[in-house]
Design a protein around this motif. Sequence first.
Motif, PDB file in Angstrom:
ATOM      1  N   TRP A   1       0.850  -1.223  -0.278  1.00  0.00           N
ATOM      2  CA  TRP A   1      -0.104  -0.103  -0.107  1.00  0.00           C
ATOM      3  C   TRP A   1       0.965   1.134   0.016  1.00  0.00           C
ATOM      4  O   TRP A   1       0.643   2.262  -0.681  1.00  0.00           O
TER       5      TRP A   1
ATOM      6  N   TYR B   1       3.974   1.654  -1.297  1.00  0.00           N
ATOM      7  CA  TYR B   1       4.435   1.590  -2.830  1.00  0.00           C
ATOM      8  C   TYR B   1       3.269   2.121  -3.521  1.00  0.00           C
ATOM      9  O   TYR B   1       3.604   2.937  -4.359  1.00  0.00           O
ATOM     10  N   LEU B   2       2.024   1.654  -3.553  1.00  0.00           N
ATOM     11  CA  LEU B   2       0.997   2.189  -4.514  1.00  0.00           C
ATOM     12  C   LEU B   2       0.983   3.759  -4.286  1.00  0.00           C
ATOM     13  O   LEU B   2       0.613   4.586  -5.235  1.00  0.00           O
TER      14      LEU B   2
ATOM     15  N   MET C   1       6.382  -4.438  -8.626  1.00  0.00           N
ATOM     16  CA  MET C   1       5.362  -5.309  -8.742  1.00  0.00           C
ATOM     17  C   MET C   1       5.601  -6.693  -9.085  1.00  0.00           C
ATOM     18  O   MET C   1       4.931  -7.614  -8.747  1.00  0.00           O
TER      19      MET C   1
END
Length: 222
Positions: free
Chosen positions: A73, A75-76, A141
């Motif tokens: 989260w 990283y997003l 990812m």
Amino acid sequence: MKTLIRVVAAVLSAAVLCFNLYIELAPKYVVGPEWKLAFAAAIAGLLWLAFFFGAPRGAREKRRHDYVLLLFWYYLWVLANILFFDNAFGRGFSGHVSFEAVNLEPLRTIKNYLSAYGYGNISLRLVVLNLAGNVAAFAPMGFFLPALFRWQRSIFFFTATLTLGITAVEVAQVYTGAGSCDVDDLILNLAGALLVFVLCRVPPLWRQVCRVTPKKGEGNHV
């Protein structure tokens, strides 16, 4: 000693995160891309220490999953900020849709950057930020998706998911005026993610990736 390291790492990561958020939200500050990436790496590293040192054995597997999910989260949030909101990366919603910012010719932008650098028209820093930066943007990812979602451990589903996701981001950047839609971005983004995915398939690393979200019945025996 391990518990002390875990607590210190948790406090430091919280302090760095708060500082990171402050600089991002304070309009008077514009921090360069290199520093932003350094902040993100520091927080990720400190959180990693906080998790791996001093975690009780019985709770280790569940904490592993929760910790990786927390990092995902974070990283997003960093990725969304870089792609849509960050002034340091030339982002921001202009509300103006320009189809001139669309490039569907593979390798055109990459060649243009390299040619411009060869003629001395742009700096090496700009080339690295735009080309290597695109490779690095979606590279995490390659770890997060197979670690958190078992169905993403198939390279077919992983590649299809990333291709659709990156394409959606590129289209959204054009329609929001936050950036351009460039097939070379898709190529570089996907290359970075696939590189990490393939590296994670090395048997010792793959076992650790699969332990984050083990199959039913495997538990601590993965």
